[in-house]
Design an enzyme around this catalytic site. Structure first.
Site, PDB file in Angstrom:
ATOM      1  N   GLU A  43       0.851  -1.186   0.000  1.00 22.73           N
ATOM      2  CA  GLU A  43       0.000   0.000   0.000  1.00 22.73           C
ATOM      3  C   GLU A  43       0.892   1.244   0.000  1.00 22.73           C
ATOM      4  O   GLU A  43       1.965   1.248   0.592  1.00 22.73           O
ATOM      5  CB  GLU A  43      -0.867  -0.026   1.261  1.00 22.73           C
ATOM      6  CG  GLU A  43      -1.877   1.100   1.366  1.00 22.73           C
ATOM      7  CD  GLU A  43      -2.689   1.044   2.654  1.00 22.73           C
ATOM      8  OE1 GLU A  43      -3.830   1.522   2.656  1.00 22.73           O
ATOM      9  OE2 GLU A  43      -2.183   0.516   3.672  1.00 22.73           O
ATOM     10  N   LYS A 115     -10.203   0.045  -2.032  1.00 29.00           N
ATOM     11  CA  LYS A 115     -10.287  -0.379  -0.630  1.00 29.00           C
ATOM     12  C   LYS A 115     -11.671  -0.078  -0.043  1.00 29.00           C
ATOM     13  O   LYS A 115     -12.161   1.043  -0.134  1.00 29.00           O
ATOM     14  CB  LYS A 115      -9.200   0.337   0.172  1.00 29.00           C
ATOM     15  CG  LYS A 115      -9.084  -0.090   1.632  1.00 29.00           C
ATOM     16  CD  LYS A 115      -7.957   0.711   2.283  1.00 29.00           C
ATOM     17  CE  LYS A 115      -7.733   0.325   3.736  1.00 29.00           C
ATOM     18  NZ  LYS A 115      -6.679   1.169   4.340  1.00 29.00           N
ATOM     19  N   CYS A 156      -4.736  -3.706   3.337  1.00 25.74           N
ATOM     20  CA  CYS A 156      -4.450  -3.308   4.717  1.00 25.74           C
ATOM     21  C   CYS A 156      -5.590  -3.587   5.708  1.00 25.74           C
ATOM     22  O   CYS A 156      -5.786  -4.713   6.130  1.00 25.74           O
ATOM     23  CB  CYS A 156      -4.028  -1.839   4.736  1.00 25.74           C
ATOM     24  SG  CYS A 156      -3.116  -1.343   6.232  1.00 25.74           S
TER      25      CYS A 156
END
Length: 289
Positions: A43, A115, A156
């Protein structure tokens, strides 16, 4: 044997896109030299600023000049690349998307996942991070086929939501779950490895977790510890220095993955369990997450 050699990357992104690209280029060249077919980057591989407005100012479309450098890098090294979280232009001037992009070895986009779960957390003994102030969430889970198997794309903080990985695996057919990250030091030390290994075990997948590590600026530091975990939950790839810039190289073995799923048929047992609990469990739906 059905195998694929891959490299998981670790780096310390800074507030300069060209500096970060040169780091990624070094990692790609190392991976190519080692005979890898695919490189996985973390990321924020292209930029970590010292403020959210600064990051917002760097947002570009996926066909813009920043991504063009990485497309050319994929072509030059003949590597497939997972770019684990790019500042993509968002739905309005105040928000970007945090987008995980997979490129093939010709530099073309194979998949781009925005995301879904945004990190709005007051970290105990750590920073207050409010990702949603300048990031818009995505709304769709994605898999894609690659030389490194069928990939399930996440970013993440998604790691803390196991239903995402169950859906990617059992509904959409993922073999390899990607968790490119920039975990904080506090949450990383407490939860990083155990969550990654849990996802590998419960989904009987390889997990590839590229990581930011070290001090980015005066406000931000990341945990590092990039890992590759096999479908039995064993760590099979890591860097000797958990904060260093570099790659760890692993041969993914899909015959091994299949043998684990045959010996312990979780998919079939899960389906039976869901039938028994049908009144309490929502129906499976790959786009629902």
């Amino acid at each position: 044997a059905r195998r694929c050699r891959v490299a998981v990357g670790q780096m310390t992104s800074v507030g300069n896109q060209l500096t970060n690209f040169n780091t990624c280029k070094q990692l790609a060249e190392q991976a190519a030299k080692a005979g890898c077919q695919m490189l996985f980057l973390p990321e924020c591989f292209s930029f970590i600023g010292s403020s959210q407005p600064e990051s917002l100012s760097k947002a570009e479309p996926l066909d813009g000049p920043a991504m063009a450098r990485y497309r050319q890098l994929a072509r030059d090294t003949r590597l497939w690349m997972s770019l684990g979280g790019f500042q993509e232009v968002g739905p309005d001037e105040h928000h970007l998307y945090n987008t995980h992009v997979v490129l093939d070895d010709g530099g073309d986009t194979v998949a781009s996942y925005r995301k879904v779960h945004l990190f709005d957390v007051d970290v105990p003994n750590g920073p207050v991070l409010m990702e949603s102030r300048t990031t818009a969430p995505g709304g769709q889970l994605l898999i894609c086929d690659s030389p490194a198997g069928r990939l399930g794309l996440t970013v993440c903080y998604d790691l803390r939501f196991p239903e995402v990985y169950q859906t990617l695996t059992w509904e959409l057919g993922a073999q390899v779950l990607l968790v490119p990250s920039a975990f904080t030091k506090v949450t990383g030390a407490a939860h990083w490895e155990v969550l990654l290994r849990a996802r590998a075990i419960e989904c009987q997948c390889y997990v590839i977790a590229a990581a930011q590590g070290g001090v980015h600026n005066e406000k931000r530091e990341s945990y590092g510890h990039a890992l590759i975990i096999d479908p039995w939950g064993a760590i099979v790839g890591h860097l000797e220095d958990p904060q260093a810039t570099g790659v760890a190289i692993v041969d993914l073995d899909f015959d091994y993955l299949d043998s684990i799923r045959v010996k312990m048929p979780i998919k079939e047992h899960r389906a039976k369990g869901r039938q028994r609990l049908a009144r309490q469990l929502p129906p499976p739906n790959g786009s629902r997450e």
